[in-house]
Write a protein that holds these residues in place. Structure first.
Motif, short mmCIF file in Angstrom:
data_model
loop_
_atom_site.label_atom_id
_atom_site.label_comp_id
_atom_site.label_asym_id
_atom_site.label_seq_id
_atom_site.Cartn_x
_atom_site.Cartn_y
_atom_site.Cartn_z
N ARG A 128 8.92 -11.53 6.15
CA ARG A 128 9.55 -11.83 4.86
C ARG A 128 8.61 -12.67 4.00
O ARG A 128 8.44 -12.42 2.81
N ASP A 129 7.96 -13.66 4.61
CA ASP A 129 7.00 -14.50 3.88
C ASP A 129 5.83 -13.68 3.37
O ASP A 129 5.38 -13.85 2.23
N CYS A 130 5.33 -12.80 4.20
CA CYS A 130 4.19 -11.96 3.81
C CYS A 130 4.59 -11.01 2.68
O CYS A 130 3.83 -10.82 1.72
N ILE A 131 5.77 -10.42 2.77
CA ILE A 131 6.26 -9.53 1.72
C ILE A 131 6.37 -10.29 0.41
O ILE A 131 5.94 -9.81 -0.65
N THR A 132 6.92 -11.49 0.45
CA THR A 132 7.07 -12.31 -0.76
C THR A 132 5.72 -12.62 -1.37
O THR A 132 5.54 -12.55 -2.59
N LYS A 133 4.75 -12.96 -0.52
CA LYS A 133 3.40 -13.27 -1.01
C LYS A 133 2.77 -12.04 -1.67
O LYS A 133 2.18 -12.14 -2.75
N LEU A 134 2.91 -10.90 -1.04
CA LEU A 134 2.34 -9.67 -1.61
C LEU A 134 3.03 -9.30 -2.91
O LEU A 134 2.38 -8.86 -3.87
N GLU A 135 4.35 -9.46 -2.96
CA GLU A 135 5.08 -9.15 -4.20
C GLU A 135 4.62 -10.05 -5.34
O GLU A 135 4.51 -9.61 -6.48
N SER A 136 4.32 -11.31 -5.03
CA SER A 136 3.85 -12.22 -6.08
C SER A 136 2.46 -11.82 -6.58
O SER A 136 2.11 -12.10 -7.73
N MET A 137 1.69 -11.14 -5.74
CA MET A 137 0.37 -10.67 -6.16
C MET A 137 0.48 -9.53 -7.18
O MET A 137 -0.45 -9.29 -7.93
N THR A 151 -5.73 -3.35 -4.45
CA THR A 151 -5.23 -2.67 -5.64
C THR A 151 -3.70 -2.74 -5.61
O THR A 151 -3.09 -2.90 -4.54
N PRO A 152 -3.07 -2.64 -6.78
CA PRO A 152 -1.60 -2.66 -6.79
C PRO A 152 -1.00 -1.58 -5.89
O PRO A 152 0.01 -1.81 -5.23
N ALA A 153 -1.63 -0.42 -5.83
CA ALA A 153 -1.11 0.65 -4.98
C ALA A 153 -1.19 0.29 -3.50
O ALA A 153 -0.25 0.53 -2.74
N SER A 154 -2.30 -0.31 -3.09
CA SER A 154 -2.44 -0.68 -1.68
C SER A 154 -1.49 -1.83 -1.32
O SER A 154 -0.95 -1.87 -0.21
N ILE A 155 -1.29 -2.74 -2.26
CA ILE A 155 -0.34 -3.84 -2.02
C ILE A 155 1.07 -3.28 -1.88
O ILE A 155 1.80 -3.65 -0.97
N SER A 156 1.43 -2.36 -2.77
CA SER A 156 2.77 -1.75 -2.70
C SER A 156 2.96 -0.99 -1.40
O SER A 156 4.05 -1.05 -0.80
N GLN A 157 1.93 -0.30 -0.96
CA GLN A 157 2.03 0.44 0.30
C GLN A 157 2.21 -0.52 1.47
O GLN A 157 3.03 -0.29 2.36
N ARG A 158 1.47 -1.61 1.47
CA ARG A 158 1.58 -2.61 2.54
C ARG A 158 2.98 -3.24 2.55
O ARG A 158 3.56 -3.45 3.61
N ILE A 159 3.52 -3.50 1.35
CA ILE A 159 4.88 -4.05 1.26
C ILE A 159 5.87 -3.07 1.88
O ILE A 159 6.76 -3.48 2.64
N ALA A 160 5.71 -1.79 1.59
CA ALA A 160 6.61 -0.77 2.15
C ALA A 160 6.52 -0.74 3.67
O ALA A 160 7.54 -0.65 4.37
N GLU A 161 5.30 -0.85 4.21
CA GLU A 161 5.12 -0.86 5.67
C GLU A 161 5.78 -2.08 6.29
O GLU A 161 6.45 -1.97 7.32
N LEU A 162 5.61 -3.23 5.66
CA LEU A 162 6.21 -4.45 6.18
C LEU A 162 7.73 -4.40 6.12
O LEU A 162 8.41 -4.89 7.03
#
Length: 67
Positions: free
Chosen positions: A51-60, A5-16
């Motif tokens: 950084r790569d993982c954050i970028t990938k999640l942001e694109s999602m 979900t967008p919320a879970s992706i945003s939370q994961r980005i914050a953790e990373l």
């Protein structure tokens, strides 16, 4: 990944991002000691992976709408 979900992706980005910042601080600490060069290289590699993982999640989070 788990629930995409967008919320879970945003939370994961914050953790990373937190981990990324912590690595940055640790790398700065190691910069003054040339004996820790190998550890610094490992941390820098992990930081790039984050950084790569954050970028990938942001694109999602970007909607797939035509321009």
């Amino acid at each position: 990944m788990e629930d995409l979900t967008p919320a879970s992706i945003s939370q994961r980005i914050a953790e990373l991002r937190l981990e990324h910042r912590a690595l940055d601080e640790r790398i700065c600490q190691l910069a003054s000691n040339p004996e820790d060069e190998l550890e610094a290289k490992r941390l820098k590699k992990r930081k790039l992976q984050l950084r790569d993982c954050i970028t990938k999640l942001e694109s999602m989070l970007i909607p797939n709408e035509p321009a």
